[in-house]
Design an enzyme around this catalytic site. Structure first.
Site, PDB file in Angstrom:
ATOM      1  N   LYS A  11      -4.890 -30.639 -12.375  1.00 42.15           N
ATOM      2  CA  LYS A  11      -5.529 -30.313 -11.037  1.00 42.15           C
ATOM      3  C   LYS A  11      -4.809 -29.401  -9.984  1.00 42.15           C
ATOM      4  O   LYS A  11      -3.490 -29.112 -10.363  1.00 42.15           O
ATOM      5  CB  LYS A  11      -6.134 -31.504 -10.729  1.00 42.15           C
ATOM      6  CG  LYS A  11      -7.305 -32.313 -11.405  1.00 42.15           C
ATOM      7  CD  LYS A  11      -7.869 -33.542 -10.642  1.00 42.15           C
ATOM      8  CE  LYS A  11      -8.787 -34.156 -11.540  1.00 42.15           C
ATOM      9  NZ  LYS A  11      -9.377 -35.230 -10.752  1.00 42.15           N
ATOM     10  N   TYR A  51     -18.773 -31.461 -11.548  1.00 41.99           N
ATOM     11  CA  TYR A  51     -18.632 -32.698 -11.088  1.00 41.99           C
ATOM     12  C   TYR A  51     -20.097 -33.210 -10.709  1.00 41.99           C
ATOM     13  O   TYR A  51     -20.045 -34.241  -9.781  1.00 41.99           O
ATOM     14  CB  TYR A  51     -17.722 -33.134 -10.029  1.00 41.99           C
ATOM     15  CG  TYR A  51     -16.128 -32.972 -10.468  1.00 41.99           C
ATOM     16  CD1 TYR A  51     -15.941 -34.166 -11.290  1.00 41.99           C
ATOM     17  CD2 TYR A  51     -15.212 -32.435 -10.078  1.00 41.99           C
ATOM     18  CE1 TYR A  51     -14.567 -34.452 -11.479  1.00 41.99           C
ATOM     19  CE2 TYR A  51     -13.971 -32.329 -10.384  1.00 41.99           C
ATOM     20  CZ  TYR A  51     -13.869 -33.407 -11.247  1.00 41.99           C
ATOM     21  OH  TYR A  51     -12.354 -33.723 -11.561  1.00 41.99           O
ATOM     22  N   PHE A  59     -17.063 -39.378  -1.833  1.00 35.07           N
ATOM     23  CA  PHE A  59     -15.909 -38.434  -2.051  1.00 35.07           C
ATOM     24  C   PHE A  59     -16.418 -36.747  -2.652  1.00 35.07           C
ATOM     25  O   PHE A  59     -15.524 -36.295  -2.940  1.00 35.07           O
ATOM     26  CB  PHE A  59     -14.928 -39.433  -2.869  1.00 35.07           C
ATOM     27  CG  PHE A  59     -15.398 -39.656  -4.349  1.00 35.07           C
ATOM     28  CD1 PHE A  59     -15.405 -38.632  -5.491  1.00 35.07           C
ATOM     29  CD2 PHE A  59     -15.837 -40.949  -4.475  1.00 35.07           C
ATOM     30  CE1 PHE A  59     -15.884 -39.073  -6.649  1.00 35.07           C
ATOM     31  CE2 PHE A  59     -16.168 -41.195  -5.768  1.00 35.07           C
ATOM     32  CZ  PHE A  59     -16.205 -40.454  -6.973  1.00 35.07           C
ATOM     33  N   THR A  93      -7.359 -43.825 -12.679  1.00 36.08           N
ATOM     34  CA  THR A  93      -7.809 -42.898 -11.895  1.00 36.08           C
ATOM     35  C   THR A  93      -6.771 -42.897 -10.539  1.00 36.08           C
ATOM     36  O   THR A  93      -6.379 -41.734  -9.997  1.00 36.08           O
ATOM     37  CB  THR A  93      -9.150 -43.121 -11.235  1.00 36.08           C
ATOM     38  OG1 THR A  93     -10.146 -43.129 -12.340  1.00 36.08           O
ATOM     39  CG2 THR A  93      -9.793 -42.055 -10.336  1.00 36.08           C
ATOM     40  N   ARG A 104      -0.646 -39.894 -14.465  1.00 37.27           N
ATOM     41  CA  ARG A 104      -1.048 -40.085 -12.975  1.00 37.27           C
ATOM     42  C   ARG A 104      -0.114 -40.999 -12.228  1.00 37.27           C
ATOM     43  O   ARG A 104       0.435 -40.678 -11.085  1.00 37.27           O
ATOM     44  CB  ARG A 104      -2.324 -40.658 -13.030  1.00 37.27           C
ATOM     45  CG  ARG A 104      -3.466 -39.757 -13.260  1.00 37.27           C
ATOM     46  CD  ARG A 104      -4.762 -40.283 -13.360  1.00 37.27           C
ATOM     47  NE  ARG A 104      -5.841 -39.330 -13.360  1.00 37.27           N
ATOM     48  CZ  ARG A 104      -7.145 -39.679 -13.922  1.00 37.27           C
ATOM     49  NH1 ARG A 104      -7.188 -40.746 -14.480  1.00 37.27           N
ATOM     50  NH2 ARG A 104      -8.065 -38.566 -13.781  1.00 37.27           N
ATOM     51  N   ASN A 114      -5.301 -36.592  -8.048  1.00 39.35           N
ATOM     52  CA  ASN A 114      -4.591 -37.358  -9.277  1.00 39.35           C
ATOM     53  C   ASN A 114      -4.400 -36.767 -10.343  1.00 39.35           C
ATOM     54  O   ASN A 114      -4.088 -37.048 -11.573  1.00 39.35           O
ATOM     55  CB  ASN A 114      -5.579 -38.511  -9.613  1.00 39.35           C
ATOM     56  CG  ASN A 114      -7.130 -37.900 -10.300  1.00 39.35           C
ATOM     57  OD1 ASN A 114      -7.236 -37.034 -10.297  1.00 39.35           O
ATOM     58  ND2 ASN A 114      -8.054 -38.807 -10.626  1.00 39.35           N
ATOM     59  N   HIS A 117      -7.514 -34.382 -15.063  1.00 34.47           N
ATOM     60  CA  HIS A 117      -8.791 -34.724 -15.402  1.00 34.47           C
ATOM     61  C   HIS A 117      -8.826 -34.928 -16.847  1.00 34.47           C
ATOM     62  O   HIS A 117      -8.144 -34.462 -17.613  1.00 34.47           O
ATOM     63  CB  HIS A 117     -10.062 -34.019 -15.022  1.00 34.47           C
ATOM     64  CG  HIS A 117     -11.201 -34.096 -15.699  1.00 34.47           C
ATOM     65  ND1 HIS A 117     -12.001 -35.266 -15.105  1.00 34.47           N
ATOM     66  CD2 HIS A 117     -12.000 -33.512 -16.745  1.00 34.47           C
ATOM     67  CE1 HIS A 117     -13.319 -35.293 -15.805  1.00 34.47           C
ATOM     68  NE2 HIS A 117     -13.241 -34.342 -16.868  1.00 34.47           N
ATOM     69  N   GLU A 128     -18.072 -30.468 -21.529  1.00 34.75           N
ATOM     70  CA  GLU A 128     -16.957 -30.183 -20.488  1.00 34.75           C
ATOM     71  C   GLU A 128     -16.414 -29.162 -21.341  1.00 34.75           C
ATOM     72  O   GLU A 128     -15.733 -27.944 -20.391  1.00 34.75           O
ATOM     73  CB  GLU A 128     -16.144 -31.069 -20.134  1.00 34.75           C
ATOM     74  CG  GLU A 128     -16.794 -32.131 -19.371  1.00 34.75           C
ATOM     75  CD  GLU A 128     -15.862 -33.482 -18.710  1.00 34.75           C
ATOM     76  OE1 GLU A 128     -14.776 -33.436 -18.970  1.00 34.75           O
ATOM     77  OE2 GLU A 128     -16.509 -34.267 -17.794  1.00 34.75           O
TER      78      GLU A 128
HETATM   79  P1  CMP Z   1     -11.670 -37.283 -12.599  1.00 35.52           P
HETATM   80  O1  CMP Z   1     -11.111 -38.055 -13.781  1.00 35.52           O
HETATM   81  O2  CMP Z   1     -11.359 -35.937 -12.476  1.00 35.52           O
HETATM   82  O3  CMP Z   1     -13.364 -37.668 -12.313  1.00 35.52           O
HETATM   83  C1  CMP Z   1     -13.777 -37.544 -11.024  1.00 35.52           C
HETATM   84  C2  CMP Z   1     -12.775 -37.588  -9.930  1.00 35.52           C
HETATM   85  O4  CMP Z   1     -13.069 -37.874  -8.777  1.00 35.52           O
HETATM   86  C3  CMP Z   1     -11.581 -38.360 -10.273  1.00 35.52           C
HETATM   87  O5  CMP Z   1     -10.988 -38.165 -11.116  1.00 35.52           O
HETATM   88  C4  CMP Z   1     -10.821 -38.352  -8.861  1.00 35.52           C
HETATM   89  O6  CMP Z   1     -10.138 -37.337  -8.569  1.00 35.52           O
HETATM   90  C5  CMP Z   1     -12.136 -38.452  -7.937  1.00 35.52           C
HETATM   91  N1  CMP Z   1     -12.466 -39.600  -7.348  1.00 35.52           N
HETATM   92  C6  CMP Z   1     -13.063 -40.673  -8.105  1.00 35.52           C
HETATM   93  N2  CMP Z   1     -13.087 -41.761  -7.248  1.00 35.52           N
HETATM   94  C7  CMP Z   1     -12.745 -41.583  -6.204  1.00 35.52           C
HETATM   95  C8  CMP Z   1     -12.629 -42.245  -5.019  1.00 35.52           C
HETATM   96  N3  CMP Z   1     -12.889 -43.592  -4.757  1.00 35.52           N
HETATM   97  N4  CMP Z   1     -11.826 -41.490  -3.927  1.00 35.52           N
HETATM   98  C9  CMP Z   1     -11.607 -40.274  -3.991  1.00 35.52           C
HETATM   99  N5  CMP Z   1     -11.903 -39.615  -5.162  1.00 35.52           N
HETATM  100  C10 CMP Z   1     -12.058 -40.159  -6.199  1.00 35.52           C
END
Ligand code: CMP
Length: 143
Positions: A11, A51, A59, A93, A104, A114, A117, A128
Site C-alpha cells: 500500500k 474496495y 472508513f 488488519t 503488518r 496497514n 492487502h 482481484e
Molecule cells: P485490506 O486488507 O486492504 O482490506 C480492507 C481495508 O480497509 C483494510 O485492509 C484496512 O486498510 C481498511 N480498514 C478495515 N477496517 C478498518 C477500520 N475499522 N478503520 C479504518 N480502516 C479499516
C-alpha cells in the site's frame, strides 16, 4: 484444493516509506514466487471499484483517499495454499493486534494504513488478480 495464487498490494504508506523491497524479500522468504507485479497509482474511481465491498462503511472515504494518495504495488503471488498462507504472514488488519514478526506488525502504521492487502478467498483472489493484471501477464495456468 486451495488455490496457488493470490493478490497482494504493497500500500501507499509502505511504498512511500521505501519498504517495498523489504516486504518483497519477506514474502519470498515465506515461500511465495512473484508471478506478476507493477507499480500503480490508483484513481479515486479505481480505488472505489477495488474496495466496492466496503462501500457504506464509515472508513470507506478515508480508505479510498489513502489508497489514491501515492503509488502502490499490486502483485500476483504463488505458492501452495496461497490465500491462507499470505493472510497468516501479513497478520491482523490492525497492527496493534498483529502477531509479532508479521508484515503488518513490522511495517503498518494503523488499521487503515496497514502496509499490505491480501485477498481473503480464492474467489476474491481471482477477481482481484483480474482487476490489476491480464491473464497473459500471469502466464501458464492463468488464474
Ligand atoms: P485490506 O486488507 O486492504 O482490506 C480492507 C481495508 O480497509 C483494510 O485492509 C484496512 O486498510 C481498511 N480498514 C478495515 N477496517 C478498518 C477500520 N475499522 N478503520 C479504518 N480502516 C479499516
Amino acid at each position: 484444493m486451495a488455490g496457488r495464487r493470490t493478490l497482494t498490494i504493497i500500500k501507499p504508506d509502505a511504498f512511500a516509506a521505501g519498504k517495498a523491497g523489504a516486504i518483497i524479500a519477506y514474502l519470498e522468504n515465506s515461500g511465495f514466487t512473484i508471478r506478476a507485479a507493477r507499480v500503480a497509482h490508483l484513481s479515486q474511481a479505481q480505488a472505489e471499484a477495488f474496495y466496492a465491498v466496503h462501500r457504506g462503511r464509515p472508513f470507506f472515504a478515508s480508505l479510498t483517499s489513502f489508497m489514491t494518495s501515492g503509488r502502490c504495488m499490486p502483485m500476483v503471488l504463488e505458492r501452495d495454499d496461497a490465500v491462507a498462507t499470505l493472510r497468516t504472514v501479513i497478520g491482523a488488519t490492525d497492527p496493534a493486534e498483529a502477531a509479532p514478526g508479521t508484515v503488518r506488525k513490522l511495517y503498518a502504521v494503523s488499521k487503515e494504513r496497514n502496509a499490505i492487502h491480501a485477498s481473503d478467498s480464492d474467489e476474491n483472489a481471482v477477481a482481484e488478480m483480474g482487476f490489476f493484471f491480464a491473464e497473459m501477464e500471469v502466464g501458464v495456468g492463468g488464474w
